[in-house]
Design a protein around this motif. Structure first.
Motif, short mmCIF file in Angstrom:
data_model
loop_
_atom_site.label_atom_id
_atom_site.label_comp_id
_atom_site.label_asym_id
_atom_site.label_seq_id
_atom_site.Cartn_x
_atom_site.Cartn_y
_atom_site.Cartn_z
N ARG A 53 5.69 -0.64 7.04
CA ARG A 53 5.16 -1.20 5.79
C ARG A 53 6.28 -1.77 4.93
N ASP A 81 0.25 5.10 15.76
CA ASP A 81 -1.06 5.63 16.08
C ASP A 81 -2.15 4.62 15.72
N ASN A 82 -3.33 4.80 16.31
CA ASN A 82 -4.41 3.82 16.16
C ASN A 82 -4.70 3.43 14.72
N ILE A 83 -4.84 4.45 13.87
CA ILE A 83 -5.27 4.15 12.50
C ILE A 83 -4.15 3.47 11.73
N GLY A 125 0.79 -1.23 0.00
CA GLY A 125 0.00 0.00 0.00
C GLY A 125 0.82 1.28 0.00
N ARG A 146 -3.93 -0.10 12.82
CA ARG A 146 -4.93 -0.92 12.15
C ARG A 146 -4.48 -1.31 10.74
N GLN A 147 -3.90 -0.35 10.04
CA GLN A 147 -3.42 -0.63 8.68
C GLN A 147 -2.31 -1.68 8.69
N MET A 154 5.24 4.05 7.57
CA MET A 154 5.78 3.72 6.25
C MET A 154 6.95 2.75 6.39
N ALA A 169 -6.99 -9.84 17.45
CA ALA A 169 -7.24 -9.58 16.04
C ALA A 169 -6.37 -10.42 15.11
N PRO A 189 2.15 4.44 -1.85
CA PRO A 189 1.94 5.19 -3.07
C PRO A 189 3.28 5.63 -3.66
N SER A 234 7.86 8.05 7.63
CA SER A 234 7.23 7.95 8.95
C SER A 234 7.37 6.52 9.47
N LEU A 242 -1.74 -3.96 10.94
CA LEU A 242 -2.28 -5.27 11.30
C LEU A 242 -2.97 -5.92 10.10
N GLN A 243 -3.65 -5.09 9.31
CA GLN A 243 -4.26 -5.64 8.09
C GLN A 243 -3.19 -6.16 7.14
#
Lengths: 328, 329
Positions: free
Chosen positions: B168, B192-194, B146, B197-198, B165, B226, B148, B162, B200-201
């Protein structure tokens, strides 16, 4: 809201940071950009947001550790925005702070007893003969035996240190406690102890707490009202129960979507990864690049908190052009 | 369990210091199957990270590691030399740590990191000639996690990215490596939370793409729920309970697991349940059950001896085990 209910009022507060140092270049940016909020007497107001959202900067501005570039801060009815240090000192006694790392906020060479006695002496709050007894009473109130007076900070566990730090803050009988990520470093079992201590003390002393946290479970557990920050802006304010039940701002929805009870990952809303454009540079809404319900006008002018709130929401305010038109 | 990709038997880790020896890990037995995510959860000082590092042989020199066996796909690792282990880590073990910055060479661009792994992997498989050029594959890997504008990111240095990133890209490198074992230690704790979540996905994608054994170490019960298939709960250097994730959260059996869940989850209007006291001293632990001083069910017998971990009585699947005298066959 009756005016005497208001303990702390921030009005369009802006805190700007200029790039400093030898290699300084580029422009200053507003870490806090036009934030208005009210903390009432005896309530726990949670300020949540991700790192860099400006929540700690808000706290530091109201403690006057950062000088606001614009806006007003009223505490107990007094405008303290530019109050000189001499007149600020009695105010400081009334607003105390508890930090994330208590070891860093306690002098390693001072015994716990001395650390707690120091502010009492500094503010001449009690007769010299009463200091020892007052410290003992506070230690037992925060769950530490008097034996801890003789110990040094490094001899205490994280939970015990945070108890001592809370005790020291409360000795000055503040009307506002600012707690910045005060339970974030603690393990789960100890965190429950400290959260319950905050809850009990708050109810018993009718204390107002500005509770800054990135942990949404903590905010839901402890706070009466919650404000959500995103890149220096307050995007939504409301009662904790109502906001966690039905967040209105698309950012709040994404943020609260990360703490679903089932913790399943499949259906969770996803956001595009951090875009390269700094949200600070955008003329319109700072959430524009990531927003699922954006419209052309959102990139033109920033939405203002409250403008978008519908009457039926009562105590809630949202800074979004689109959210009010949609069902919660 | 014979179908385990990773087997740990009788793992002990001690840290020797002038103040005395600290028992960080006290006899851990664990199995992880291929394609399975085993979560190790616990608070700080529970030994979860030390267990992971002991398997990877990444502990500092003053750590004394003893194990009856640590086997990866049946191959014994305990007798390997440090050099052999380093080679194995580079080829067959993927690691994702809490601080992604530490996994990068700060003086090298993202492209250098990905290229190194792709070429090492190709060399090991001896199909370098058949493979398409590394740059195209690196871009595809970045796209899959993911990111870009992969072209632009390949030319960046780690400090320009960051934490999310970097994490990732680290996952992309693990995908490129195709290891037999992946150890993830608090991979989302600083995020951070969001972003968490990314990531973990992405981790879920990673496990679908690889047929590795996964060890996921975390203090966060929600995160463990999760992503993990089975969970081992550690307390004071011991595994106190092992169970499939769903069963563990629905019906915890060890008093510590039960207390830990009640300390983190409260229904509206309810109070969080506190666990009184603190972790036992690692230098001079209590003689019997290590959780006994804090346990609400503690009985005089609990102080007599360390309870063994045994299969949970009446468990139909035979998948659960508990270290508590109140349960067991």
């Amino acid at each position: 809201m009756a005016p005497d209910d208001v303990l702390l009022h921030l009005e369009d507060v802006v805190v700007r940071f200029a790039p400093g140092g030898f290699f300084a270049r580029g422009h200053s940016f507003s870490a806090v950009d036009g934030v208005s909020l009210t903390v009432r007497r005896g309530e726990v107001f949670g300020l949540v947001g991700e790192s860099g959202s400006g929540k700690t900067t808000v706290a530091k501005a109201l403690l006057r550790l950062h000088e606001p570039a614009a806006g007003r801060i009223l505490f107990e009815g007094t405008d303290i925005t530019h109050l000189p240090e001499r007149r600020l000192k009695p105010m400081r006694r009334r607003m105390q702070m508890v930090f994330q790392d208590p070891l860093a906020s306690l002098n390693p060479r001072h015994r716990i007893g001395d650390a707690l006695a120091a502010p009492l002496k500094l503010h001449r709050l009690c007769a010299p003969g009463d200091i020892a007894r007052t410290v003992d009473r506070m230690l037992s109130r925060v769950g530490l035996s008097p034996a801890f007076k003789q110990r040094f900070p490094h001899e205490l566990s994280g939970g015990q240190l945070q108890r001592a730090a809370i005790g020291r803050a409360l000795l000055l009988s503040p009307s506002l406690l600012v707690a910045d990520e005060a339970v974030s470093k603690l393990d789960a079992s100890v965190r429950a102890q400290i959260l319950n201590l905050f809850k009990d003390l708050q109810e018993e002393l009718k204390l107002a707490i500005l509770f800054i946290t990135h942990d949404l479970h903590v905010a839901r557990y402890l706070c009466h009202r919650v404000g959500v920050m995103y890149f220096g802006k307050l995007v939504e304010v409301g009662p904790a129960a109502a906001m966690f039940a039905a967040p209105r701002h698309p950012y709040t929805q994404a943020l609260l979507g990360t703490i679903g009870e089932d913790a399943a990952l499949a259906g969770a809303p996803t956001l595009p990864p951090d875009a390269f454009r700094s949200p600070h540079a955008a003329p319109g809404c700072r959430y524009y690049d990531r927003c699922p319900i954006r419209q052309p006008r959102c990139d033109q002018a920033p939405p203002v908190l409250g403008v978008a709130a519908t009457a039926s929401d009562g105590d809630r305010a949202v800074a979004c052009w689109e959210a009010p038109a949609r069902p919660a | 369990m014979s179908d385990a990709a990773l087997e740990i038997r009788g793992l002990h880790v001690r840290f020797v210091s002038p103040g005395g020896a600290i028992e960080a890990v006290r006899g851990v037995d664990l199995d992880v199957r291929r394609g399975e995510v085993l979560g190790i959860i616990g608070e700080s000082g529970s030994g979860k990270t030390v267990t992971g590092l002991a398997v990877l042989r990444l502990l500092p020199e003053h750590a004394r590691v003893e194990a009856q066996a640590i086997r990866l796909l049946g191959e014994e690792l305990t007798h390997r030399s440090d050099d052999e282990m380093r080679a194995l880590r580079g080829l067959r073990m993927g690691m994702i740590f809490q601080n992604p910055v530490g996994a990068y060479n700060p003086a090298k661009r993202v492209a250098w990191h990905l290229r190194r792994i792709i070429e090492r992997r190709d060399a090991a498989r001896r199909d370098a000639a058949a493979a398409e050029p590394w740059r195209g594959r690196a871009k595809a890997l970045l796209g899959a996690v993911g990111i870009p504008q992969p072209d632009r990111v390949l030319a960046l240095y780690p400090h320009q990215l960051s934490g999310g990133m970097l994490q990732r890209i680290l996952i992309a490198m693990v995908v490129a490596l195709e290891p037999d074992l992946v150890v993830a230690d608090e991979p989302t704790t600083n995020l951070d939370n969001i972003v968490e979540r990314q990531i973990l996905q992405l981790f879920q994608q990673l496990r679908r793409r690889l047929s590795a054994a996964f060890v996921f170490i975390t203090h966060d019960m929600g995160v463990a729920h999760a992503v993990c298939d089975r969970i081992a709960v550690m307390y004071a250097g011991q595994v106190v309970e092992v169970a499939p994730a769903g069963a563990l959260f629905a019906a915890p059996r060890h008093p510590y697991t039960e207390a830990l869940l009640a300390a983190t989850r409260a229904r509206a209007g309810e109070r969080l349940r506190e666990i009184p006291g603190e972790l036992p001293s690692a230098v001079a632990p209590p003689p019997g059950c290590l959780f006994e001083p804090r346990c609400v069910h503690a009985a005089p017998g609990c102080r007599a001896a360390r309870p063994p971990i045994v299969a949970l009585a009446g468990d139909p699947g035979g998948e659960r085990s508990v270290r508590c005298v109140r349960h067991g066959a």
